[in-house]
Design an enzyme around this catalytic site. Structure first.
Site, PDB file in Angstrom:
ATOM      1  N   ARG A 292      50.810  58.602  42.605  1.00 30.87           N
ATOM      2  CA  ARG A 292      51.074  58.941  44.004  1.00 30.87           C
ATOM      3  C   ARG A 292      50.124  58.185  44.936  1.00 30.87           C
ATOM      4  O   ARG A 292      48.930  58.064  44.671  1.00 30.87           O
ATOM      5  CB  ARG A 292      50.830  60.446  44.176  1.00 30.87           C
ATOM      6  N   ILE A 293      50.680  57.666  46.008  1.00 32.13           N
ATOM      7  CA  ILE A 293      49.836  56.906  46.939  1.00 32.13           C
ATOM      8  C   ILE A 293      49.095  57.880  47.845  1.00 32.13           C
ATOM      9  O   ILE A 293      49.697  58.643  48.579  1.00 32.13           O
ATOM     10  CB  ILE A 293      50.691  55.955  47.795  1.00 32.13           C
TER      11      ILE A 293
ATOM     12  N   GLY B  43      47.879  39.918  35.663  1.00 32.48           N
ATOM     13  CA  GLY B  43      47.551  39.519  37.039  1.00 32.48           C
ATOM     14  C   GLY B  43      48.109  38.134  37.319  1.00 32.48           C
ATOM     15  O   GLY B  43      48.099  37.264  36.444  1.00 32.48           O
TER      16      GLY B  43
ATOM     17  N   HIS C 287      34.652  40.777  32.496  1.00 24.74           N
ATOM     18  CA  HIS C 287      36.130  40.828  32.497  1.00 24.74           C
ATOM     19  C   HIS C 287      36.679  40.973  31.071  1.00 24.74           C
ATOM     20  O   HIS C 287      37.395  40.090  30.576  1.00 24.74           O
ATOM     21  CB  HIS C 287      36.706  39.564  33.163  1.00 24.74           C
ATOM     22  N   ILE C 288      36.349  42.108  30.448  1.00 30.64           N
ATOM     23  CA  ILE C 288      36.771  42.323  29.060  1.00 30.64           C
ATOM     24  C   ILE C 288      37.787  43.469  28.930  1.00 30.64           C
ATOM     25  O   ILE C 288      37.972  44.012  27.844  1.00 30.64           O
ATOM     26  CB  ILE C 288      35.557  42.590  28.135  1.00 30.64           C
TER      27      ILE C 288
ATOM     28  N   ASP D  47      34.084  45.486  35.958  1.00 26.31           N
ATOM     29  CA  ASP D  47      34.500  44.587  34.870  1.00 26.31           C
ATOM     30  C   ASP D  47      34.987  43.268  35.445  1.00 26.31           C
ATOM     31  O   ASP D  47      35.291  42.336  34.705  1.00 26.31           O
ATOM     32  CB  ASP D  47      35.620  45.239  34.042  1.00 26.31           C
TER      33      ASP D  47
ATOM     34  N   ARG E 118      40.549  43.330  40.109  1.00 24.46           N
ATOM     35  CA  ARG E 118      40.111  41.979  40.453  1.00 24.46           C
ATOM     36  C   ARG E 118      38.923  42.109  41.400  1.00 24.46           C
ATOM     37  O   ARG E 118      38.902  42.999  42.260  1.00 24.46           O
ATOM     38  CB  ARG E 118      41.223  41.185  41.145  1.00 24.46           C
TER      39      ARG E 118
HETATM   40  C1  DGY Z   1      45.065  40.360  33.231  1.00 21.01           C
HETATM   41  O1  DGY Z   1      45.823  40.102  32.282  1.00 21.01           O
HETATM   42  O2  DGY Z   1      45.352  40.107  34.378  1.00 21.01           O
HETATM   43  C2  DGY Z   1      43.780  41.020  32.902  1.00 21.01           C
HETATM   44  O3  DGY Z   1      42.906  41.010  33.974  1.00 21.01           O
HETATM   45  C3  DGY Z   1      43.152  40.373  31.689  1.00 21.01           C
HETATM   46  O4  DGY Z   1      42.201  41.260  31.202  1.00 21.01           O
END
Ligand code: DGY
Length: 287
Positions: free
Chosen positions: A157-158, A78, A252-253, A228, A204
């Site tokens: 596919r969107i 991200g 966030h794991i 998460d 996110r």
């Molecule tokens: C990232 O790398 O963006 C992830 O969210 C980490 O877990």
């Protein structure tokens, strides 16, 4: 060449940086986040920055770094913590860590989905607090995965969001946070989901309107949620979502296996070192 590393790294990435010749590394050598003032001071005059997803790299940081800064390597796939427009304007290159965390994050998404739909956390709590008095036909029943439709936002596919919400028994969000996806799972989205459906987010937190999610969970508009990721991170311990039995929240794991974090650290270190030498990076973000 001089670089600043804003966090203690997993062993293999740290070893690569320690062995790198011709490059002097200054580091915030702690598992805890670097205070903003230390980041601003640490990055000053450096040619490279290796950061993590909780470091907001904005105009202030770029100004503090000054014109030497040529490469930012983030230990993440991200990049929503980076002001990409400003970075691009200054001709700075960005390295990131795609692909290598996909499996770990997918595993976590499935684990969170099953734990949420089969109410594992609640069930464990009942064992501990004496709520388990007997086997009962409908006690602790949830929704099974077998034969269900899982809608994944961010894969393949969107499908129009409204259609995905209406058709799915489970909705799993894995897409990146962009101006287009911010707040996309909102009141309207949840109102289209089935009352028996379960919502999972491993992308996110800001992709979701947490107020709207809270209302959807409290009113029974959807059955349960597993997250998460939240906004902010960490989520304050008195946040309303944490009071709900039908909402399971992890810290966030998604990518947190030893092997994955090590691989991420190696890629982030190699991106940094290649960028400092002006070479092509193993994983450069196209800007
Ligand atoms: C990232 O790398 O963006 C992830 O969210 C980490 O877990």
């Amino acid at each position: 060449m001089q670089a600043f590393v804003s966090r203690r790294l997993p062993r293999e990435g740290a070893a690569l940086l320690a062995a790198a010749g011709g490059c002097s590394i200054q580091q915030w050598d702690s598992d805890e986040p670097i205070p903003r003032s230390e980041l601003l001071a640490g990055v000053a005059g450096k040619h490279g920055l290796l950061c993590v997803l909780s470091d907001r790299v904005d105009k202030e940081v770029l100004d503090a770094a000054g014109p030497n800064l040529k490469i930012i390597s983030t230990l993440s796939v991200g990049v929503d913590h980076l002001d990409l427009e400003e970075i691009k304007k200054r001709g700075i290159r960005v390295g990131y860590t795609p692909d290598i965390l996909t499996d770990a994050t997918a595993e976590l998404s499935v684990a969170l989905l099953l734990a949420t739909c089969r109410r594992l956390l609640e069930a464990v709590e009942e064992v501990k607090n004496g709520g388990w008095t007997s086997w009962k036909p409908l006690w602790m029943c949830g929704y099974g995965l077998s034969g269900s439709t899982v809608g994944i936002i961010g894969l393949g596919r969107i499908v129009p969001l409204t259609k995905l919400a209406e058709k799915s028994d489970f909705v799993v969000v894995t897409c990146s946070l962009t101006p287009g996806t911010k707040g996309m799972c909102n009141k309207d989205f949840f109102s289209r989901m089935k009352k028996t459906s379960v919502f999972i987010n491993t992308s996110r937190g800001a992709v979701v309107s947490q107020e709207d999610l809270y209302q959807a969970l409290v009113s029974g508009q959807i059955a349960a949620a597993g997250l998460d990721v939240t906004s902010p991170e960490p989520l304050p311990t008195d946040h309303p979502l944490l009071s709900l039995k039908n909402c399971m929240i992890l810290p966030h794991i998604g990518s947190a296996t030893y092997a994955t974090r090590n691989a991420m650290s190696v890629l982030a270190a190699n991106n940094l070192l290649a960028g400092l030498k002006g070479e092509s990076m193993p994983s450069e973000l196209p800007l």
